[in-house]
Design an enzyme around this catalytic site. Structure first.
Site, PDB file in Angstrom:
ATOM      1  N   ASP A   1      -5.006   3.428  -1.831  1.00 59.72           N
ATOM      2  CA  ASP A   1      -6.038   3.990  -0.959  1.00 59.72           C
ATOM      3  C   ASP A   1      -6.908   5.224  -1.349  1.00 59.72           C
ATOM      4  O   ASP A   1      -6.025   6.009  -0.717  1.00 59.72           O
ATOM      5  CB  ASP A   1      -5.500   3.343   0.478  1.00 59.72           C
ATOM      6  CG  ASP A   1      -4.870   2.190   1.322  1.00 59.72           C
ATOM      7  OD1 ASP A   1      -5.837   0.975   1.263  1.00 59.72           O
ATOM      8  OD2 ASP A   1      -4.158   1.912   1.061  1.00 59.72           O
TER       9      ASP A   1
ATOM     10  N   HIS B   1      -1.052  -1.684  -4.679  1.00 61.12           N
ATOM     11  CA  HIS B   1      -2.328  -0.959  -3.611  1.00 61.12           C
ATOM     12  C   HIS B   1      -2.594   0.272  -3.123  1.00 61.12           C
ATOM     13  O   HIS B   1      -1.278   0.872  -2.888  1.00 61.12           O
ATOM     14  CB  HIS B   1      -2.147  -1.920  -2.479  1.00 61.12           C
ATOM     15  CG  HIS B   1      -3.311  -1.135  -1.465  1.00 61.12           C
ATOM     16  ND1 HIS B   1      -4.855  -2.299  -2.267  1.00 61.12           N
ATOM     17  CD2 HIS B   1      -4.374  -1.088  -0.532  1.00 61.12           C
ATOM     18  CE1 HIS B   1      -5.989  -2.417  -1.387  1.00 61.12           C
ATOM     19  NE2 HIS B   1      -5.136  -1.614  -0.308  1.00 61.12           N
TER      20      HIS B   1
ATOM     21  N   HIS C   1      -8.430   0.158  -3.751  1.00 57.29           N
ATOM     22  CA  HIS C   1      -9.190   0.464  -2.665  1.00 57.29           C
ATOM     23  C   HIS C   1      -9.549   1.669  -2.339  1.00 57.29           C
ATOM     24  O   HIS C   1      -9.742   2.767  -1.714  1.00 57.29           O
ATOM     25  CB  HIS C   1      -8.289   0.080  -1.705  1.00 57.29           C
ATOM     26  CG  HIS C   1      -9.249  -0.683  -0.254  1.00 57.29           C
ATOM     27  ND1 HIS C   1      -8.078  -0.426   0.459  1.00 57.29           N
ATOM     28  CD2 HIS C   1     -10.479  -0.480   0.226  1.00 57.29           C
ATOM     29  CE1 HIS C   1      -9.430  -0.680   1.682  1.00 57.29           C
ATOM     30  NE2 HIS C   1     -10.422  -0.521   1.298  1.00 57.29           N
TER      31      HIS C   1
ATOM     32  N   ASP D   1      -6.051  -6.932   4.468  1.00 55.73           N
ATOM     33  CA  ASP D   1      -5.678  -5.511   4.154  1.00 55.73           C
ATOM     34  C   ASP D   1      -5.872  -4.676   5.757  1.00 55.73           C
ATOM     35  O   ASP D   1      -7.065  -4.996   5.987  1.00 55.73           O
ATOM     36  CB  ASP D   1      -6.748  -4.337   2.768  1.00 55.73           C
ATOM     37  CG  ASP D   1      -6.021  -3.274   2.764  1.00 55.73           C
ATOM     38  OD1 ASP D   1      -4.886  -3.042   3.651  1.00 55.73           O
ATOM     39  OD2 ASP D   1      -5.836  -1.957   2.282  1.00 55.73           O
TER      40      ASP D   1
ATOM     41  N   MET E   1     -11.065  -6.745   5.625  1.00 54.18           N
ATOM     42  CA  MET E   1     -10.192  -5.787   5.925  1.00 54.18           C
ATOM     43  C   MET E   1      -9.721  -6.602   7.426  1.00 54.18           C
ATOM     44  O   MET E   1     -10.691  -6.561   8.069  1.00 54.18           O
ATOM     45  CB  MET E   1     -11.265  -4.204   6.358  1.00 54.18           C
ATOM     46  CG  MET E   1     -11.640  -3.578   5.297  1.00 54.18           C
ATOM     47  SD  MET E   1     -10.105  -2.491   4.295  1.00 54.18           S
ATOM     48  CE  MET E   1      -9.005  -2.045   5.202  1.00 54.18           C
TER      49      MET E   1
ATOM     50  N   MET F   1      -9.510   7.813   0.023  1.00 60.02           N
ATOM     51  CA  MET F   1     -10.024   7.654   0.393  1.00 60.02           C
ATOM     52  C   MET F   1     -10.587   9.163   0.716  1.00 60.02           C
ATOM     53  O   MET F   1      -9.720  10.498   0.420  1.00 60.02           O
ATOM     54  CB  MET F   1      -9.395   7.986   2.201  1.00 60.02           C
ATOM     55  CG  MET F   1      -8.716   6.825   2.262  1.00 60.02           C
ATOM     56  SD  MET F   1      -7.646   6.511   3.963  1.00 60.02           S
ATOM     57  CE  MET F   1      -6.997   5.250   3.856  1.00 60.02           C
TER      58      MET F   1
ATOM     59  N   SER G   1       1.470  -1.537   0.269  1.00 59.17           N
ATOM     60  CA  SER G   1      -0.203  -0.036  -0.247  1.00 59.17           C
ATOM     61  C   SER G   1       0.684   1.268   0.196  1.00 59.17           C
ATOM     62  O   SER G   1       1.142   0.936   1.137  1.00 59.17           O
ATOM     63  CB  SER G   1      -1.075   0.082   1.397  1.00 59.17           C
ATOM     64  OG  SER G   1      -1.165   1.729   1.431  1.00 59.17           O
TER      65      SER G   1
ATOM     66  N   MET H   1     -12.623   3.751  -0.211  1.00 59.56           N
ATOM     67  CA  MET H   1     -13.532   4.081   0.790  1.00 59.56           C
ATOM     68  C   MET H   1     -13.663   5.730   0.764  1.00 59.56           C
ATOM     69  O   MET H   1     -13.571   6.497   1.064  1.00 59.56           O
ATOM     70  CB  MET H   1     -12.029   4.393   1.913  1.00 59.56           C
ATOM     71  CG  MET H   1     -11.626   2.713   2.785  1.00 59.56           C
ATOM     72  SD  MET H   1      -9.360   3.345   2.889  1.00 59.56           S
ATOM     73  CE  MET H   1      -8.911   2.587   1.392  1.00 59.56           C
TER      74      MET H   1
ATOM     75  N   GLY I   1      -0.099   1.713  10.170  1.00 58.77           N
ATOM     76  CA  GLY I   1       0.040   1.028  11.132  1.00 58.77           C
ATOM     77  C   GLY I   1      -0.549   0.815  11.837  1.00 58.77           C
ATOM     78  O   GLY I   1      -0.234   0.690  13.184  1.00 58.77           O
TER      79      GLY I   1
HETATM   80  C1  DX5 Z   1      -6.252   1.053   5.501  1.00 57.37           C
HETATM   81  C2  DX5 Z   1      -5.694   0.225   4.327  1.00 57.37           C
HETATM   82  C3  DX5 Z   1      -4.319   0.073   3.827  1.00 57.37           C
HETATM   83  C4  DX5 Z   1      -3.555   0.392   4.745  1.00 57.37           C
HETATM   84  C5  DX5 Z   1      -2.225  -0.389   5.324  1.00 57.37           C
HETATM   85  O1  DX5 Z   1      -7.519   2.213   5.628  1.00 57.37           O
HETATM   86  O2  DX5 Z   1      -6.693   0.830   3.580  1.00 57.37           O
HETATM   87  O3  DX5 Z   1      -4.301  -0.482   2.138  1.00 57.37           O
HETATM   88  O4  DX5 Z   1      -2.754   1.171   3.793  1.00 57.37           O
HETATM   89  O5  DX5 Z   1      -1.396  -0.610   6.060  1.00 57.37           O
HETATM   90  P1  DX5 Z   1      -0.868  -1.356   7.196  1.00 57.37           P
HETATM   91  O6  DX5 Z   1      -0.153  -2.230   6.491  1.00 57.37           O
HETATM   92  O7  DX5 Z   1      -0.050  -0.510   7.569  1.00 57.37           O
HETATM   93  O8  DX5 Z   1      -2.188  -1.666   7.908  1.00 57.37           O
HETATM   94 ZN    ZN Z   2      -5.802  -0.626   1.441  1.00 56.17          ZN
END
Ligand code: DX5
Ligand code: ZN
Length: 213
Positions: free
Chosen positions: A33, A31, A64, A173, A135, A35, A6, A66, A143
């Site tokens: 993200d 990947h 992805h 994820d 998820m 948002m 990601s 969100m 993190g």
């Molecule tokens: C969270 C994201 C993830 C995130 C994963 O909303 O969808 O893709 O970046 O990060 P780590 O691997 O650090 O949990």
């Molecule tokens: Zn993600």
């Protein structure tokens, strides 16, 4: 195991360099993200930045979403020709229609399930899906700590997939690292997303991707 780092954990001041690094380091997908500050309490990147990511990447994008307005964002990102677009089932009244729309662009449709959503919620969509993203953290931030009930959900999903559409992939994820990857594999997971584990690995992204594989 297919690995989709990601870029949320990349250095956004040197984003192209960090995208090239994971592609050269042997990742399978990049990947991304997205948002919107409404569906999740965080705001990330739009099509202008993702276009730059697509230009730097030599591996296919896994977008992805969100967001609250899935239809709008699918139309926004479709021209970038990602491999997958996934949307959250919790935020979609007409998932079957949206799956057809994603496919009409030549993009592989995927659905994401939050940590509380049982796999049975999408049983009758499986035959139209290319991937289900489970998820293992609450969406919004990198993190976070791995929520281990995803293992049971993955096993239940695997059974449904075997019955309805064996070609459909399972992706997990959030909080994935070299300590839980084996359990994920045993639960039937095909693809893992990893952000902080890959980009904060003391030996670099290549070592992190190899450790997961
Ligand atoms: C969270 C994201 C993830 C995130 C994963 O909303 O969808 O893709 O970046 O990060 P780590 O691997 O650090 O949990
Ligand atoms: Zn993600």
């Amino acid at each position: 195991m297919l690995v989709a780092p990601s870029i949320l954990s990349a250095d956004f001041g040197h984003l192209a360099t960090d995208v090239i690094a994971i592609c050269e380091g042997g990742c399978d997908f990049v990947h991304v993200d997205v948002m919107d500050g409404h569906f999740v309490p965080n705001l990330t990147i739009g099509p202008v930045v993702v276009e730059a990511v697509a230009k730097a990447a030599t591996k296919p994008l896994d977008i992805h979403l969100m967001v609250e307005n899935n239809n709008f964002f699918v139309e926004l990102f479709a021209p970038l020709k990602p491999e997958f677009i996934s949307f959250h089932i919790e935020e979609e009244k007409h998932p079957h229609r949206l799956i057809q729309k994603i496919r009409s662009y030549g993009i592989r449709p995927a659905i994401t399930l939050n940590p509380h959503t049982p796999p049975e919620a999408i049983e009758f969509l499986l035959e139209d899906l290319e991937m289900v993203l489970l998820m293992s953290v609450n969406p919004g931030f990198g993190g976070q700590k791995f929520i281990s009930s995803v293992l049971e959900r993955a096993k239940r999903l695997k059974q449904l997939i075997e019955k309805r559409n064996p070609a459909c992939l399972i992706e997990v994820d959030g909080g994935v690292n070299d300590g839980n990857i084996k359990m994920l594999e045993e639960a039937g997971v095909d693809v893992v997303v990893a952000g902080s584990f890959v980009y904060a690995h003391p030996e670099g992204v290549n070592a992190a991707i190899s450790a997961l594989k």
